[in-house]
Every structure is written in structure tokens, then in C-alpha cells.
Design a protein around this motif. Structure first.
Motif, PDB file in Angstrom:
ATOM      1  N   THR A  79     -45.713 -25.495 -31.603  1.00  0.00           N
ATOM      2  CA  THR A  79     -45.759 -24.764 -30.333  1.00  0.00           C
ATOM      3  C   THR A  79     -47.183 -24.424 -29.924  1.00  0.00           C
ATOM      4  N   LEU A  80     -47.384 -24.362 -28.637  1.00  0.00           N
ATOM      5  CA  LEU A  80     -48.717 -24.080 -28.102  1.00  0.00           C
ATOM      6  C   LEU A  80     -49.154 -22.636 -28.338  1.00  0.00           C
ATOM      7  N   ASP A  81     -48.203 -21.708 -28.381  1.00  0.00           N
ATOM      8  CA  ASP A  81     -48.539 -20.290 -28.574  1.00  0.00           C
ATOM      9  C   ASP A  81     -49.243 -20.003 -29.897  1.00  0.00           C
ATOM     10  N   THR A  82     -49.122 -20.904 -30.849  1.00  0.00           N
ATOM     11  CA  THR A  82     -49.745 -20.651 -32.152  1.00  0.00           C
ATOM     12  C   THR A  82     -51.202 -21.104 -32.190  1.00  0.00           C
ATOM     13  N   TRP A  83     -51.631 -21.809 -31.182  1.00  0.00           N
ATOM     14  CA  TRP A  83     -52.964 -22.420 -31.205  1.00  0.00           C
ATOM     15  C   TRP A  83     -53.918 -21.701 -30.274  1.00  0.00           C
ATOM     16  N   ASP A  84     -55.054 -21.294 -30.793  1.00  0.00           N
ATOM     17  CA  ASP A  84     -56.139 -20.731 -29.999  1.00  0.00           C
ATOM     18  C   ASP A  84     -57.088 -21.888 -29.700  1.00  0.00           C
ATOM     19  N   PHE A  85     -56.978 -22.419 -28.481  1.00  0.00           N
ATOM     20  CA  PHE A  85     -57.753 -23.594 -28.085  1.00  0.00           C
ATOM     21  C   PHE A  85     -59.259 -23.354 -28.169  1.00  0.00           C
ATOM     22  N   GLN A  86     -59.682 -22.181 -27.751  1.00  0.00           N
ATOM     23  CA  GLN A  86     -61.113 -21.899 -27.701  1.00  0.00           C
ATOM     24  C   GLN A  86     -61.762 -21.861 -29.077  1.00  0.00           C
ATOM     25  N   ASN A  87     -61.058 -21.306 -30.039  1.00  0.00           N
ATOM     26  CA  ASN A  87     -61.613 -21.183 -31.388  1.00  0.00           C
ATOM     27  C   ASN A  87     -61.071 -22.226 -32.362  1.00  0.00           C
ATOM     28  N   TRP A 126     -45.441 -26.191 -38.337  1.00  0.00           N
ATOM     29  CA  TRP A 126     -45.933 -24.889 -37.904  1.00  0.00           C
ATOM     30  C   TRP A 126     -46.817 -24.968 -36.659  1.00  0.00           C
ATOM     31  N   ASP A 127     -47.332 -26.147 -36.362  1.00  0.00           N
ATOM     32  CA  ASP A 127     -48.196 -26.312 -35.192  1.00  0.00           C
ATOM     33  C   ASP A 127     -47.461 -26.921 -33.997  1.00  0.00           C
ATOM     34  N   THR A 151     -58.185 -22.363 -33.837  1.00  0.00           N
ATOM     35  CA  THR A 151     -57.520 -21.704 -34.960  1.00  0.00           C
ATOM     36  C   THR A 151     -56.045 -21.549 -34.618  1.00  0.00           C
ATOM     37  N   HIS A 152     -55.262 -21.174 -35.629  1.00  0.00           N
ATOM     38  CA  HIS A 152     -53.831 -20.980 -35.429  1.00  0.00           C
ATOM     39  C   HIS A 152     -53.432 -19.575 -35.851  1.00  0.00           C
ATOM     40  N   ASP A 153     -52.468 -19.025 -35.131  1.00  0.00           N
ATOM     41  CA  ASP A 153     -51.937 -17.697 -35.424  1.00  0.00           C
ATOM     42  C   ASP A 153     -50.421 -17.815 -35.470  1.00  0.00           C
ATOM     43  N   LYS A 160     -40.512 -15.665 -26.318  1.00  0.00           N
ATOM     44  CA  LYS A 160     -39.236 -15.588 -27.039  1.00  0.00           C
ATOM     45  C   LYS A 160     -38.939 -16.905 -27.746  1.00  0.00           C
ATOM     46  N   GLU A 161     -39.197 -18.016 -27.064  1.00  0.00           N
ATOM     47  CA  GLU A 161     -38.924 -19.325 -27.651  1.00  0.00           C
ATOM     48  C   GLU A 161     -39.730 -19.544 -28.932  1.00  0.00           C
ATOM     49  N   VAL A 162     -41.000 -19.168 -28.899  1.00  0.00           N
ATOM     50  CA  VAL A 162     -41.870 -19.363 -30.056  1.00  0.00           C
ATOM     51  C   VAL A 162     -41.502 -18.382 -31.175  1.00  0.00           C
ATOM     52  N   ILE A 163     -41.152 -17.163 -30.831  1.00  0.00           N
ATOM     53  CA  ILE A 163     -40.692 -16.199 -31.842  1.00  0.00           C
ATOM     54  C   ILE A 163     -39.466 -16.745 -32.562  1.00  0.00           C
ATOM     55  N   ASP A 164     -38.517 -17.283 -31.787  1.00  0.00           N
ATOM     56  CA  ASP A 164     -37.312 -17.863 -32.400  1.00  0.00           C
ATOM     57  C   ASP A 164     -37.672 -19.031 -33.312  1.00  0.00           C
ATOM     58  N   TYR A 165     -38.583 -19.870 -32.860  1.00  0.00           N
ATOM     59  CA  TYR A 165     -38.991 -21.044 -33.635  1.00  0.00           C
ATOM     60  C   TYR A 165     -39.691 -20.634 -34.934  1.00  0.00           C
TER      61      TYR A 165
END
Length: 181
Positions: A70-78, A67-68, A80-82, A90-95
Motif C-alpha cells: 500500500t502507498l500509505d506505508t511509503w514516505d516518498f520524500q525520505n 508489507w509494501d 522510508t516505510h511506516d 481504513k483500507e490500509v489499516i485493515d490490510y
């Protein structure tokens, strides 16, 4: 539609592999490069089928954190993961959709079997080539004792403990269509 499924055991079986530093694996390494770069994703899918089609029955995919990936799921500053589909490429949505539809639990680390190689490779390689993912999952065949990963530049890193008929066949096929180092 299920594209992958969890399999047991979930641990990576090739004990000679060093995931902290691949070059320190107790193995031989070959880098196989595409000769043409019109479409890297399609080229890597073709490379996969050309080299590994005869071995994909026993080919599995390992990821330390599915689940981790892709980079889009990670909030570097906090830190946390979303994992929602909101505000993702689109690539991350598909994944993420593939993981959800395949029933891969959040936090899963381990091995999956692929049920649809073409769809899986299209999704994974799109993430890698677009830099939505900074690494490739590990593809391995324990029976033939090799693993490989994809690189965003249009190559694979192939590691094997010893030369076998399977490895000689893969390298022979690679020599015909690709560049090898």
C-alpha cells in the motif's frame, strides 16, 4: 484471526510468466470485465467466486513485497516505510492488521495460502479500487497453470500457458456473465 498464511516454496512457480512485463509472458491473455459497476469490490468478489470457486483449493497468492503493497506505508520524500496504523486510511489499516494478525513477517516476499477468501478479497480489493495499492498481488493455480490479477477498473487479467479443460471452463463461465477481450 488468520486470513492468510505463508507457504513453501515461496517462489512463484510458473516459469513462463514475466512479472516485469506481463504481455511478454509466454502465455495467452484474456481480460475479463464486469458488466455492471454499482460496487466494483463486490462485483470483483462475485467474479472471483463465479470463475475460480472450483479451483481455489489450489489457488495461492504471490506478492513481491507484502508489507509494501500500500502507498500509505511509503514516505516518498525520505524513501522510508511506516507500518504503524497511525494516520492510515481504513483500507490500509485493515490490510496491515490482516498481515499482523496472520503472522506475516515484515519484509516477506513470496507465496501465501488464503484461509478466508471473502475477507481477504474484501481487504485486498478495497485497497486496489481505492488506489491505496497501485497493483494487485498475483493469484495463481500451478496445477491448472494459470495466473490472474485484479485491476481497479473492475477487471481481471487472466494468463495461461495453454488451453486446458480448466481454462475452457473458466472462459465459458466468463462468457456468460462478463465481457471478455
Amino acid at each position: 484471526m488468520n486470513i492468510i498464511r505463508v507457504v513453501e516454496p515461496k517462489e512463484f512457480p510458473l516459469k513462463w510468466a514475466n512479472f516485469n512485463n506481463y504481455p511478454e509472458s509466454k502465455a495467452y491473455k484474456k481480460e475479463v470485465y464486469l458488466k455492471e459497476f454499482d460496487n466494483i469490490v463486490n462485483g470483483l468478489i462475485e467474479l472471483f467466486y463465479n470463475l475460480f470457486d472450483n479451483y481455489k483449493t489450489n489457488l495461492y497468492v504471490y506478492n513481491d513485497s507484502w508489507w509494501d503493497f500500500t502507498l500509505d506505508t511509503w514516505d516518498f520524500q525520505n524513501n522510508t516505510h511506516d507500518y504503524s496504523l497511525d494516520n492510515k486510511s481504513k483500507e490500509v489499516i485493515d490490510y496491515l492488521s490482516m498481515l499482523k494478525n496472520s503472522g506475516i513477517e515484515k519484509g516477506y516476499s513470496g507465496v501465501c495460502a488464503c484461509l478466508n477468501w471473502t475477507n481477504f478479497l474484501q481487504i485486498i480489493l478495497s485497497c486496489i479500487v481505492s488506489h491505496q495499492a497501485i497493483y494487485s498481488p498475483i493469484f495463481y493455480n500451478a496445477k491448472e497453470n494459470f495466473f490472474f490479477y485484479f485491476h481497479h477498473t473492475g477487471s481481471i487479467g487472466l494468463y495461461y500457458e495453454k488451453e486446458s479443460n480448466a481454462i475452457l471452463n473458466i472462459l465459458n463461465l466468463a462468457n456468460k456473465k462478463y465481457l471478455i477481450e
